[in-house]
Scaffold this active site. Structure first.
Site, PDB file in Angstrom:
ATOM      1  N   ASP A   2      52.570  58.994  79.039  1.00  0.00           N
ATOM      2  CA  ASP A   2      52.933  60.210  79.266  1.00  0.00           C
ATOM      3  C   ASP A   2      53.526  60.418  80.380  1.00  0.00           C
ATOM      4  O   ASP A   2      54.086  59.804  80.945  1.00  0.00           O
ATOM      5  CB  ASP A   2      51.467  60.950  79.729  1.00  0.00           C
ATOM      6  CG  ASP A   2      50.940  62.846  79.843  1.00  0.00           C
ATOM      7  OD1 ASP A   2      52.305  63.239  79.224  1.00  0.00           O
ATOM      8  OD2 ASP A   2      50.685  62.915  80.474  1.00  0.00           O
ATOM      9  N   GLY A   3      54.576  61.586  79.500  1.00  0.00           N
ATOM     10  CA  GLY A   3      55.504  62.399  81.073  1.00  0.00           C
ATOM     11  C   GLY A   3      57.018  61.544  80.637  1.00  0.00           C
ATOM     12  O   GLY A   3      58.189  61.915  81.150  1.00  0.00           O
ATOM     13  N   ASN A  50      49.846  65.741  69.018  1.00  0.00           N
ATOM     14  CA  ASN A  50      51.071  65.983  68.723  1.00  0.00           C
ATOM     15  C   ASN A  50      52.304  66.707  67.559  1.00  0.00           C
ATOM     16  O   ASN A  50      52.729  66.715  67.597  1.00  0.00           O
ATOM     17  CB  ASN A  50      51.921  64.742  68.625  1.00  0.00           C
ATOM     18  CG  ASN A  50      51.108  64.124  70.688  1.00  0.00           C
ATOM     19  OD1 ASN A  50      51.450  62.601  70.703  1.00  0.00           O
ATOM     20  ND2 ASN A  50      51.452  65.148  71.921  1.00  0.00           N
ATOM     21  N   TRP A  51      50.903  67.017  65.860  1.00  0.00           N
ATOM     22  CA  TRP A  51      52.201  66.810  65.579  1.00  0.00           C
ATOM     23  C   TRP A  51      52.170  68.785  65.019  1.00  0.00           C
ATOM     24  O   TRP A  51      52.864  69.073  64.888  1.00  0.00           O
ATOM     25  CB  TRP A  51      50.251  66.778  63.735  1.00  0.00           C
ATOM     26  CG  TRP A  51      50.264  65.450  63.325  1.00  0.00           C
ATOM     27  CD1 TRP A  51      49.419  65.191  63.577  1.00  0.00           C
ATOM     28  CD2 TRP A  51      51.215  64.690  62.403  1.00  0.00           C
ATOM     29  NE1 TRP A  51      49.102  63.687  62.836  1.00  0.00           N
ATOM     30  CE2 TRP A  51      50.872  64.119  62.286  1.00  0.00           C
ATOM     31  CE3 TRP A  51      52.742  64.624  62.353  1.00  0.00           C
ATOM     32  CZ2 TRP A  51      51.956  62.395  61.549  1.00  0.00           C
ATOM     33  CZ3 TRP A  51      53.613  63.746  61.998  1.00  0.00           C
ATOM     34  CH2 TRP A  51      52.960  62.837  61.883  1.00  0.00           C
ATOM     35  N   GLU A 189      37.931  50.474  83.028  1.00  0.00           N
ATOM     36  CA  GLU A 189      38.030  51.479  84.370  1.00  0.00           C
ATOM     37  C   GLU A 189      39.313  51.532  84.051  1.00  0.00           C
ATOM     38  O   GLU A 189      40.465  51.435  83.323  1.00  0.00           O
ATOM     39  CB  GLU A 189      38.444  50.402  85.398  1.00  0.00           C
ATOM     40  CG  GLU A 189      37.554  49.169  85.528  1.00  0.00           C
ATOM     41  CD  GLU A 189      36.742  49.840  86.687  1.00  0.00           C
ATOM     42  OE1 GLU A 189      36.811  50.527  87.288  1.00  0.00           O
ATOM     43  OE2 GLU A 189      35.271  49.847  86.296  1.00  0.00           O
TER      44      GLU A 189
END
Ligand code: FPP
Length: 222
Positions: A2-3, A50-51, A189
């Site tokens: 992400d980002g 995301n489509w 985790e």
């Protein structure tokens, strides 16, 4: 991963440049996993949601994926990396599916590590697809509803041989799962890294794994 978009925006660049830089981080991440002896790495490269992005961004991402598969296959082979993919792959452009199938075939016998690309992937969609498969087995009489348990359910997911992840890393500081491996992350985790994905490097991966080794995992027991 992400980002990418925010990384590009900070530099006054188009979003596709963020994705291009993000593809470079993929390489560093695979290398770091090999250094650490990590056997399975799943990357969330394109979600079901995301489509809904602008067609130009979707196209840029698919082209980037094509390029990655075309350019990096020899390197994956050399490094002993086996490629797999999970998701509704039939929704990908034909060209991308062809590249994907070719790389999967060429790396099928690799013994080093497995890189799984989650493409057109959604955790809820995966669970729904597993339910459909199980329901049709029950309908045809292959299976009694009483036989359905956690193990059988896992066997009907997209990658029945892929182990549940021990560690889930999310970049850009976001604290949510965003429809990623919902069934499989029950006891993973979580490590949240504040950096944007294009800035995530080998040291960050080493740090995340070091943090993981300090966790005391109880799996619901005392
Ligand atoms: C999320 O960041 C990232 C994506 C939707 C695409 C990830 C794809 C790549 C890193 C490149 C292609 C993949 C491979 C395996 C070569 P975002 O766009 O949501 O960023 P933002 O939250 O800052 O807008």
């Amino acid at each position: 991963m992400d980002g990418n978009g925010r990384w590009a925006a900070e530099r006054g660049l188009p979003r596709r440049e963020g994705h291009r830089a993000g593809a470079e981080s993929v390489r560093a991440c695979v290398e770091a996993c090999q250094e650490l002896g990590v056997k399975w790495l799943t990357l969330y490269a394109f979600s079901s949601e995301n489509w809904k992005r602008p067609a130009t961004e979707v196209e840029a991402l698919m082209l980037l994926l094509d390029k990655f598969l075309k350019d990096k296959t020899p390197e994956l082979e050399e490094r002993g990396v086996r490629l797999k993919a999970i998701g509704r792959l039939d929704m990908l452009p034909k060209r991308t599916r062809r590249h994907l199938e070719k790389t999967i075939e060429r790396t099928a016998d690799a013994k080093g590590m497995t890189l799984v690309l989650a493409l057109s992937y959604g955790g809820r969609e995966e669970i729904v697809d597993a339910c459909k498969r199980i329901a049709s087995q029950a309908k045809s009489g292959e299976l009694e509803p009483e036989e359905i348990d956690n193990e059988l359910f896992s066997e009907n997911l997209y990658g029945p041989d892929i182990p549940d992840p021990d560690l889930l890393i999310r970049t850009s500081g976001e604290m949510r799962l965003s429809n990623f491996l919902l069934w499989q992350v029950s006891y993973s985790e979580l490590v949240i890294v504040p950096k944007f994905w294009p800035d995530f490097d080998k040291t960050d991966l080493h740090d995340a794994v070091a943090e993981f080794t300090r966790r005391h995992r109880r799996f619901g027991k005392v």
